[in-house]
Write a protein that holds these residues in place. Structure first.
Motif, PDB file in Angstrom:
ATOM      1  N   UNK A  99       0.844  -1.200   0.000  1.00 33.16           N
ATOM      2  CA  UNK A  99       0.000   0.000   0.000  1.00 33.16           C
ATOM      3  C   UNK A  99       0.879   1.249   0.000  1.00 33.16           C
ATOM      4  N   UNK A 100       0.442   2.243  -0.746  1.00 28.77           N
ATOM      5  CA  UNK A 100       1.099   3.546  -0.696  1.00 28.77           C
ATOM      6  C   UNK A 100       0.168   4.463   0.073  1.00 28.77           C
ATOM      7  N   UNK A 101       0.632   4.893   1.232  1.00 30.40           N
ATOM      8  CA  UNK A 101      -0.190   5.666   2.160  1.00 30.40           C
ATOM      9  C   UNK A 101       0.341   7.106   2.187  1.00 30.40           C
ATOM     10  N   UNK A 103       3.275   7.860   1.447  1.00 34.55           N
ATOM     11  CA  UNK A 103       4.224   7.930   0.338  1.00 34.55           C
ATOM     12  C   UNK A 103       5.663   7.999   0.825  1.00 34.55           C
ATOM     13  N   UNK A 104       5.857   8.106   2.141  1.00 35.58           N
ATOM     14  CA  UNK A 104       7.220   8.234   2.693  1.00 35.58           C
ATOM     15  C   UNK A 104       8.095   7.031   2.349  1.00 35.58           C
ATOM     16  N   UNK A 105       7.561   5.828   2.556  1.00 35.82           N
ATOM     17  CA  UNK A 105       8.339   4.613   2.297  1.00 35.82           C
ATOM     18  C   UNK A 105       8.747   4.542   0.833  1.00 35.82           C
ATOM     19  N   UNK A 106       7.773   4.720  -0.033  1.00 32.31           N
ATOM     20  CA  UNK A 106       8.040   4.591  -1.464  1.00 32.31           C
ATOM     21  C   UNK A 106       9.003   5.665  -1.959  1.00 32.31           C
ATOM     22  N   UNK A 107       8.859   6.859  -1.449  1.00 31.67           N
ATOM     23  CA  UNK A 107       9.718   7.917  -1.937  1.00 31.67           C
ATOM     24  C   UNK A 107      11.179   7.634  -1.569  1.00 31.67           C
ATOM     25  N   UNK A 125       1.561  -1.361  -6.893  1.00 34.59           N
ATOM     26  CA  UNK A 125       1.069  -1.490  -5.530  1.00 34.59           C
ATOM     27  C   UNK A 125      -0.316  -2.124  -5.544  1.00 34.59           C
ATOM     28  N   UNK A 126      -0.584  -2.927  -4.521  1.00 36.61           N
ATOM     29  CA  UNK A 126      -1.913  -3.528  -4.429  1.00 36.61           C
ATOM     30  C   UNK A 126      -2.935  -2.437  -4.121  1.00 36.61           C
ATOM     31  N   UNK A 127      -2.592  -1.571  -3.164  1.00 36.13           N
ATOM     32  CA  UNK A 127      -3.533  -0.529  -2.741  1.00 36.13           C
ATOM     33  C   UNK A 127      -2.889   0.847  -2.772  1.00 36.13           C
ATOM     34  N   UNK A 128      -3.715   1.828  -3.017  1.00 32.69           N
ATOM     35  CA  UNK A 128      -3.271   3.223  -2.976  1.00 32.69           C
ATOM     36  C   UNK A 128      -4.281   3.991  -2.131  1.00 32.69           C
ATOM     37  N   UNK A 129      -3.761   4.741  -1.167  1.00 31.94           N
ATOM     38  CA  UNK A 129      -4.617   5.549  -0.294  1.00 31.94           C
ATOM     39  C   UNK A 129      -4.239   7.015  -0.495  1.00 31.94           C
ATOM     40  N   UNK A 130      -4.658   7.606  -1.617  1.00 29.16           N
ATOM     41  CA  UNK A 130      -4.137   8.936  -2.000  1.00 29.16           C
ATOM     42  C   UNK A 130      -4.506  10.064  -1.030  1.00 29.16           C
ATOM     43  N   UNK A 131      -5.602   9.911  -0.288  1.00 31.63           N
ATOM     44  CA  UNK A 131      -6.019  10.975   0.638  1.00 31.63           C
ATOM     45  C   UNK A 131      -4.992  11.244   1.734  1.00 31.63           C
ATOM     46  N   UNK A 132      -4.128  10.274   1.982  1.00 28.35           N
ATOM     47  CA  UNK A 132      -3.180  10.423   3.084  1.00 28.35           C
ATOM     48  C   UNK A 132      -1.776  10.812   2.616  1.00 28.35           C
ATOM     49  N   UNK A 133      -1.633  11.127   1.354  1.00 32.81           N
ATOM     50  CA  UNK A 133      -0.304  11.397   0.823  1.00 32.81           C
ATOM     51  C   UNK A 133       0.354  12.611   1.483  1.00 32.81           C
ATOM     52  N   UNK A 134       1.599  12.421   1.903  1.00 28.16           N
ATOM     53  CA  UNK A 134       2.389  13.534   2.472  1.00 28.16           C
ATOM     54  C   UNK A 134       3.472  13.967   1.493  1.00 28.16           C
ATOM     55  N   UNK A 135       3.956  13.006   0.688  1.00 29.11           N
ATOM     56  CA  UNK A 135       4.947  13.351  -0.347  1.00 29.11           C
ATOM     57  C   UNK A 135       4.465  12.837  -1.689  1.00 29.11           C
ATOM     58  N   UNK A 136       4.685  13.642  -2.719  1.00 26.41           N
ATOM     59  CA  UNK A 136       4.341  13.251  -4.082  1.00 26.41           C
ATOM     60  C   UNK A 136       5.281  12.125  -4.502  1.00 26.41           C
ATOM     61  N   UNK A 137       4.737  11.019  -4.955  1.00 23.53           N
ATOM     62  CA  UNK A 137       5.603   9.930  -5.403  1.00 23.53           C
ATOM     63  C   UNK A 137       4.937   9.206  -6.568  1.00 23.53           C
ATOM     64  N   UNK A 138       5.779   8.820  -7.534  1.00 22.74           N
ATOM     65  CA  UNK A 138       5.245   8.191  -8.737  1.00 22.74           C
ATOM     66  C   UNK A 138       4.909   6.720  -8.479  1.00 22.74           C
ATOM     67  N   UNK A 139       3.699   6.319  -8.871  1.00 25.98           N
ATOM     68  CA  UNK A 139       3.268   4.918  -8.785  1.00 25.98           C
ATOM     69  C   UNK A 139       2.782   4.542 -10.185  1.00 25.98           C
TER      70      UNK A 139
END
Ligand code: IMP
Ligand code: MG
Length: 173
Positions: A99-101, A103-107, A125-139
Protein backbone atom coordinates in the motif's frame (compact mmCIF):
# COMPACT_ATOMS: atom_id res chain seq x y z
CA UNK A 1 -10.60 -13.84 14.50
CA UNK A 2 -12.37 -11.95 11.74
CA UNK A 3 -15.57 -10.91 13.50
CA UNK A 4 -14.46 -7.27 13.78
CA UNK A 5 -13.40 -7.05 10.14
CA UNK A 6 -15.65 -5.66 7.43
CA UNK A 7 -14.82 -6.92 3.92
CA UNK A 8 -13.86 -4.13 1.54
CA UNK A 9 -12.38 -6.01 -1.44
CA UNK A 10 -13.10 -9.68 -1.97
CA UNK A 11 -10.51 -12.35 -2.67
CA UNK A 12 -12.07 -12.91 -6.08
CA UNK A 13 -11.78 -9.25 -7.08
CA UNK A 14 -8.20 -9.02 -5.82
CA UNK A 15 -7.02 -12.14 -7.62
CA UNK A 16 -8.79 -11.12 -10.81
CA UNK A 17 -7.09 -7.72 -10.78
CA UNK A 18 -3.70 -9.27 -10.05
CA UNK A 19 -4.11 -11.80 -12.87
CA UNK A 20 -4.77 -8.93 -15.29
CA UNK A 21 -1.73 -7.04 -14.01
CA UNK A 22 0.34 -10.19 -14.55
CA UNK A 23 -0.84 -10.37 -18.16
CA UNK A 24 -0.06 -6.69 -18.70
CA UNK A 25 3.47 -7.10 -17.29
CA UNK A 26 4.04 -10.26 -19.37
CA UNK A 27 3.24 -8.33 -22.57
CA UNK A 28 5.21 -5.26 -21.58
CA UNK A 29 8.37 -7.24 -20.73
CA UNK A 30 8.29 -9.77 -23.56
CA UNK A 31 11.79 -11.14 -24.23
CA UNK A 32 13.07 -9.81 -20.91
CA UNK A 33 13.49 -11.08 -17.35
CA UNK A 34 11.50 -9.25 -14.72
CA UNK A 35 13.16 -8.73 -11.35
CA UNK A 36 10.47 -8.37 -8.69
CA UNK A 37 11.42 -6.66 -5.45
CA UNK A 38 8.99 -7.17 -2.60
CA UNK A 39 8.82 -4.93 0.43
CA UNK A 40 8.52 -7.19 3.46
CA UNK A 41 6.28 -8.22 4.93
CA UNK A 42 3.11 -6.70 3.54
CA UNK A 43 3.73 -7.28 -0.16
CA UNK A 44 4.41 -11.03 0.09
CA UNK A 45 0.91 -12.30 -0.69
CA UNK A 46 0.51 -9.84 -3.58
CA UNK A 47 3.95 -10.64 -4.98
CA UNK A 48 3.36 -14.42 -4.95
CA UNK A 49 0.01 -14.10 -6.67
CA UNK A 50 1.41 -11.65 -9.23
CA UNK A 51 4.48 -13.78 -10.00
CA UNK A 52 2.22 -16.77 -10.79
CA UNK A 53 0.59 -14.73 -13.55
CA UNK A 54 3.78 -13.47 -15.21
CA UNK A 55 4.78 -15.61 -18.18
CA UNK A 56 8.22 -14.09 -18.87
CA UNK A 57 11.16 -15.23 -16.68
CA UNK A 58 10.96 -13.83 -13.14
CA UNK A 59 13.59 -13.40 -10.44
CA UNK A 60 12.82 -12.11 -6.95
CA UNK A 61 14.44 -10.29 -4.10
CA UNK A 62 13.15 -8.67 -0.92
CA UNK A 63 13.78 -5.61 1.18
CA UNK A 64 12.52 -4.72 4.58
CA UNK A 65 11.99 -1.20 5.81
CA UNK A 66 10.78 0.02 9.15
CA UNK A 67 7.33 1.52 8.86
CA UNK A 68 4.35 1.36 11.21
CA UNK A 69 4.90 0.11 14.76
CA UNK A 70 2.00 -1.29 16.69
CA UNK A 71 -0.18 1.75 16.28
CA UNK A 72 -2.46 2.74 13.43
CA UNK A 73 -0.55 5.94 12.70
CA UNK A 74 2.60 6.42 10.66
CA UNK A 75 5.87 7.24 12.39
CA UNK A 76 7.00 9.08 9.23
CA UNK A 77 10.45 7.53 9.65
CA UNK A 78 11.79 5.11 7.07
CA UNK A 79 14.86 2.95 7.61
CA UNK A 80 16.22 0.02 5.57
CA UNK A 81 16.20 -2.97 7.91
CA UNK A 82 17.09 -5.59 5.26
CA UNK A 83 18.69 -4.65 1.96
CA UNK A 84 18.58 -6.60 -1.32
CA UNK A 85 20.68 -9.74 -1.69
CA UNK A 86 21.69 -8.92 -5.27
CA UNK A 87 22.67 -5.81 -7.27
CA UNK A 88 19.99 -4.45 -9.61
CA UNK A 89 22.15 -2.55 -12.07
CA UNK A 90 21.01 -3.23 -15.63
CA UNK A 91 17.94 -5.22 -14.54
CA UNK A 92 14.25 -4.73 -15.27
CA UNK A 93 13.03 -3.95 -11.79
CA UNK A 94 9.45 -3.89 -10.57
CA UNK A 95 9.02 -2.81 -6.97
CA UNK A 96 6.01 -4.54 -5.42
CA UNK A 97 4.30 -2.68 -2.57
CA UNK A 98 1.30 -3.54 -0.44
CA UNK A 99 0.00 0.00 0.00
CA UNK A 100 1.10 3.55 -0.70
CA UNK A 101 -0.19 5.67 2.16
CA UNK A 102 1.80 8.78 3.16
CA UNK A 103 4.22 7.93 0.34
CA UNK A 104 7.22 8.23 2.69
CA UNK A 105 8.34 4.61 2.30
CA UNK A 106 8.04 4.59 -1.46
CA UNK A 107 9.72 7.92 -1.94
CA UNK A 108 12.77 6.70 0.01
CA UNK A 109 12.81 3.33 -1.79
CA UNK A 110 12.44 4.90 -5.22
CA UNK A 111 15.40 7.17 -4.56
CA UNK A 112 17.59 4.38 -3.17
CA UNK A 113 16.76 1.86 -5.91
CA UNK A 114 16.83 4.18 -8.92
CA UNK A 115 20.29 5.34 -7.81
CA UNK A 116 21.48 1.75 -8.33
CA UNK A 117 20.89 2.15 -12.08
CA UNK A 118 18.41 -0.57 -13.01
CA UNK A 119 17.74 -0.70 -16.74
CA UNK A 120 14.08 0.06 -15.97
CA UNK A 121 12.17 0.70 -12.78
CA UNK A 122 8.49 0.76 -12.01
CA UNK A 123 6.29 0.48 -8.96
CA UNK A 124 3.18 -1.65 -8.65
CA UNK A 125 1.07 -1.49 -5.53
CA UNK A 126 -1.91 -3.53 -4.43
CA UNK A 127 -3.53 -0.53 -2.74
CA UNK A 128 -3.27 3.22 -2.98
CA UNK A 129 -4.62 5.55 -0.29
CA UNK A 130 -4.14 8.94 -2.00
CA UNK A 131 -6.02 10.98 0.64
CA UNK A 132 -3.18 10.42 3.08
CA UNK A 133 -0.30 11.40 0.82
CA UNK A 134 2.39 13.53 2.47
CA UNK A 135 4.95 13.35 -0.35
CA UNK A 136 4.34 13.25 -4.08
CA UNK A 137 5.60 9.93 -5.40
CA UNK A 138 5.24 8.19 -8.74
CA UNK A 139 3.27 4.92 -8.78
CA UNK A 140 3.09 3.25 -12.21
CA UNK A 141 0.29 0.82 -11.36
CA UNK A 142 -2.17 0.55 -8.51
CA UNK A 143 -4.67 -2.34 -8.33
CA UNK A 144 -7.17 -0.57 -6.05
CA UNK A 145 -7.64 2.91 -4.64
CA UNK A 146 -8.94 2.81 -1.08
CA UNK A 147 -10.46 5.52 1.13
CA UNK A 148 -8.76 6.85 4.26
CA UNK A 149 -9.48 3.80 6.42
CA UNK A 150 -7.04 1.42 8.09
CA UNK A 151 -7.17 -1.80 6.07
CA UNK A 152 -5.88 -5.30 6.77
CA UNK A 153 -5.57 -8.62 4.99
CA UNK A 154 -3.84 -9.94 1.87
CA UNK A 155 -0.51 -9.22 3.57
CA UNK A 156 -1.48 -6.06 5.42
CA UNK A 157 -1.42 -6.20 9.19
CA UNK A 158 -2.61 -4.47 12.30
CA UNK A 159 0.03 -5.11 14.99
CA UNK A 160 1.21 -8.13 12.91
CA UNK A 161 -2.23 -9.74 12.83
CA UNK A 162 -4.65 -10.36 9.94
CA UNK A 163 -2.00 -10.66 7.19
CA UNK A 164 -3.39 -14.08 6.27
CA UNK A 165 -6.93 -12.89 5.54
CA UNK A 166 -7.54 -13.68 1.85
CA UNK A 167 -9.45 -10.41 1.35
CA UNK A 168 -8.96 -6.71 2.21
CA UNK A 169 -11.02 -5.54 5.15
CA UNK A 170 -11.47 -2.67 7.57
CA UNK A 171 -10.80 -3.11 11.28
CA UNK A 172 -13.88 -1.89 13.12
CA UNK A 173 -12.72 0.36 15.97
P1 IMP B 1 3.63 4.96 3.81
O1 IMP B 1 2.87 5.80 4.81
O2 IMP B 1 3.19 5.23 2.40
O3 IMP B 1 5.11 5.11 4.00
O4 IMP B 1 3.24 3.46 4.11
C1 IMP B 1 4.14 2.61 4.70
C2 IMP B 1 3.58 1.31 5.13
O5 IMP B 1 2.60 1.51 6.11
C3 IMP B 1 2.91 0.43 4.09
O6 IMP B 1 3.81 -0.27 3.27
C4 IMP B 1 2.15 -0.50 5.02
O7 IMP B 1 3.00 -1.53 5.48
C5 IMP B 1 1.76 0.42 6.16
N1 IMP B 1 0.37 0.88 6.01
C6 IMP B 1 -0.11 2.03 5.53
N2 IMP B 1 -1.44 2.09 5.57
C7 IMP B 1 -1.84 0.89 6.07
C8 IMP B 1 -3.13 0.30 6.33
O8 IMP B 1 -4.21 0.87 6.10
N3 IMP B 1 -3.10 -0.96 6.84
C9 IMP B 1 -1.95 -1.65 7.11
N4 IMP B 1 -0.75 -1.14 6.87
C10 IMP B 1 -0.68 0.12 6.36
MG1 MG C 1 4.72 -2.25 3.85
Amino acid sequence: MAQNIEVMITEHDINDKIARLGMKISKEYEGKTVHLIGVLKGSVFFMCELAKHITVPVTMDFMMVSSYGKSMTSSGEVKIVKDLDEPIEGREVILVEDIVDSGNTLSVLRGVLEARKPSSFQVVTLLDKPDRREVEVKVEYSCFTVPDEFVVGYGLDFAQRYRNLPYIGIVKK
